[in-house]
Design a protein around this motif. Sequence first.
Motif, PDB file in Angstrom:
ATOM      1  N   GLY A 190      43.526  20.318  48.133  1.00 38.25           N
ATOM      2  CA  GLY A 190      42.078  20.157  48.158  1.00 38.25           C
ATOM      3  C   GLY A 190      41.438  19.916  46.806  1.00 38.25           C
ATOM      4  O   GLY A 190      40.226  20.005  46.671  1.00 38.25           O
ATOM      5  N   ARG A 211      47.499  26.397  43.787  1.00 39.76           N
ATOM      6  CA  ARG A 211      47.333  25.149  44.534  1.00 39.76           C
ATOM      7  C   ARG A 211      48.691  24.534  44.882  1.00 39.76           C
ATOM      8  O   ARG A 211      48.909  24.062  45.997  1.00 39.76           O
ATOM      9  CB  ARG A 211      46.464  24.163  43.751  1.00 39.76           C
ATOM     10  CG  ARG A 211      44.995  24.567  43.718  1.00 39.76           C
ATOM     11  CD  ARG A 211      44.142  23.524  42.981  1.00 39.76           C
ATOM     12  NE  ARG A 211      42.744  23.889  43.009  1.00 39.76           N
ATOM     13  CZ  ARG A 211      41.927  23.698  44.048  1.00 39.76           C
ATOM     14  NH1 ARG A 211      42.372  23.154  45.154  1.00 39.76           N
ATOM     15  NH2 ARG A 211      40.659  24.058  43.977  1.00 39.76           N
ATOM     16  N   GLY A 217      43.791  23.675  55.232  1.00 46.67           N
ATOM     17  CA  GLY A 217      42.977  23.572  54.020  1.00 46.67           C
ATOM     18  C   GLY A 217      43.008  24.811  53.159  1.00 46.67           C
ATOM     19  O   GLY A 217      43.313  25.909  53.620  1.00 46.67           O
ATOM     20  N   GLU A 250      40.715  26.846  50.142  1.00 47.82           N
ATOM     21  CA  GLU A 250      39.452  27.035  49.425  1.00 47.82           C
ATOM     22  C   GLU A 250      39.718  28.016  48.296  1.00 47.82           C
ATOM     23  O   GLU A 250      40.083  29.165  48.544  1.00 47.82           O
ATOM     24  CB  GLU A 250      38.389  27.599  50.371  1.00 47.82           C
ATOM     25  CG  GLU A 250      37.106  27.995  49.690  1.00 47.82           C
ATOM     26  CD  GLU A 250      36.189  28.821  50.581  1.00 47.82           C
ATOM     27  OE1 GLU A 250      35.210  29.365  50.040  1.00 47.82           O
ATOM     28  OE2 GLU A 250      36.457  28.946  51.790  1.00 47.82           O
ATOM     29  N   ARG A 260      38.135  30.278  45.704  1.00 45.14           N
ATOM     30  CA  ARG A 260      36.812  30.870  45.487  1.00 45.14           C
ATOM     31  C   ARG A 260      36.562  31.232  44.032  1.00 45.14           C
ATOM     32  O   ARG A 260      35.443  31.149  43.549  1.00 45.14           O
ATOM     33  CB  ARG A 260      36.643  32.105  46.372  1.00 45.14           C
ATOM     34  CG  ARG A 260      36.597  31.723  47.837  1.00 45.14           C
ATOM     35  CD  ARG A 260      36.126  32.844  48.700  1.00 45.14           C
ATOM     36  NE  ARG A 260      35.912  32.376  50.057  1.00 45.14           N
ATOM     37  CZ  ARG A 260      35.657  33.181  51.066  1.00 45.14           C
ATOM     38  NH1 ARG A 260      35.567  34.480  50.875  1.00 45.14           N
ATOM     39  NH2 ARG A 260      35.475  32.683  52.268  1.00 45.14           N
ATOM     40  N   PHE A 296      41.401  33.120  46.986  1.00 42.53           N
ATOM     41  CA  PHE A 296      41.478  31.911  47.799  1.00 42.53           C
ATOM     42  C   PHE A 296      41.497  32.247  49.278  1.00 42.53           C
ATOM     43  O   PHE A 296      41.777  33.377  49.671  1.00 42.53           O
ATOM     44  CB  PHE A 296      42.733  31.098  47.437  1.00 42.53           C
ATOM     45  CG  PHE A 296      44.022  31.799  47.773  1.00 42.53           C
ATOM     46  CD1 PHE A 296      44.655  31.590  48.989  1.00 42.53           C
ATOM     47  CD2 PHE A 296      44.606  32.670  46.867  1.00 42.53           C
ATOM     48  CE1 PHE A 296      45.844  32.237  49.293  1.00 42.53           C
ATOM     49  CE2 PHE A 296      45.793  33.325  47.167  1.00 42.53           C
ATOM     50  CZ  PHE A 296      46.415  33.113  48.381  1.00 42.53           C
ATOM     51  N   ARG A 324      43.595  28.219  55.213  1.00 45.64           N
ATOM     52  CA  ARG A 324      43.372  28.115  56.649  1.00 45.64           C
ATOM     53  C   ARG A 324      44.560  27.415  57.302  1.00 45.64           C
ATOM     54  O   ARG A 324      45.066  26.429  56.794  1.00 45.64           O
ATOM     55  CB  ARG A 324      42.087  27.353  56.925  1.00 45.64           C
ATOM     56  CG  ARG A 324      40.869  28.049  56.328  1.00 45.64           C
ATOM     57  CD  ARG A 324      39.569  27.448  56.784  1.00 45.64           C
ATOM     58  NE  ARG A 324      38.413  27.867  56.035  1.00 45.64           N
ATOM     59  CZ  ARG A 324      38.015  29.095  55.779  1.00 45.64           C
ATOM     60  NH1 ARG A 324      38.708  30.087  56.230  1.00 45.64           N
ATOM     61  NH2 ARG A 324      36.932  29.362  55.080  1.00 45.64           N
ATOM     62  N   HIS A 337      42.865  35.274  53.493  1.00 44.83           N
ATOM     63  CA  HIS A 337      41.992  35.503  52.338  1.00 44.83           C
ATOM     64  C   HIS A 337      42.696  36.486  51.416  1.00 44.83           C
ATOM     65  O   HIS A 337      43.059  37.586  51.830  1.00 44.83           O
ATOM     66  CB  HIS A 337      40.654  36.070  52.821  1.00 44.83           C
ATOM     67  CG  HIS A 337      39.669  36.291  51.724  1.00 44.83           C
ATOM     68  ND1 HIS A 337      38.557  37.068  51.897  1.00 44.83           N
ATOM     69  CD2 HIS A 337      39.604  35.849  50.445  1.00 44.83           C
ATOM     70  CE1 HIS A 337      37.853  37.095  50.778  1.00 44.83           C
ATOM     71  NE2 HIS A 337      38.478  36.359  49.873  1.00 44.83           N
TER      72      HIS A 337
END
Length: 157
Positions: free
Chosen positions: A7, A33, A75, A77, A79, A92, A95, A106
């Motif tokens: 992402g 990542r 995906g 994310e 944070r 992070f 999902r 999470h």
Amino acid sequence: MTSCPCGSGQSLELCCAPLLAGAAAATPEALMRSRYTAFTQANAVYLEDTLAPEAKEDYDRAETEKWIKEAKWNGLEVRSSSEDGDNGSVEFVARYSLRGKPFAHHELGSFKKLDGRWVYVDGVMNPRAQQRVVEKVGRNDPCPCGSGNKYKKCCGA
């Protein structure tokens, strides 16, 4: 040119592919990542290779491979991320779907640098943000500014 699964908005070739091929991650976030991308590619070897020695004690490659091959990754994310010398953290949300049911992982992951390479140490699941504490000052209480006056005659006026 394929978009990187992590992402970042970059191509896979410019983002995570060099790390998956053996290059060292520059930051804890870059390692996180690339680890997410490894999950999407069912690359359990990379996941094991980027673990701190103490984290490898509980790692079961066969079980991990089975689980990540069953999941559909939807995906990542990021944070927040921070770095302090040879320690870092990344909050992070990853999902994914498993057997048709959606899940969100999470975590506040901890990382450290060993021999010039970032490795994943452990994580806290579903971290909670620090609660903001607001102290109520009464009209006749001493003013919190330290003037010695009552609040109503000082900052509360």
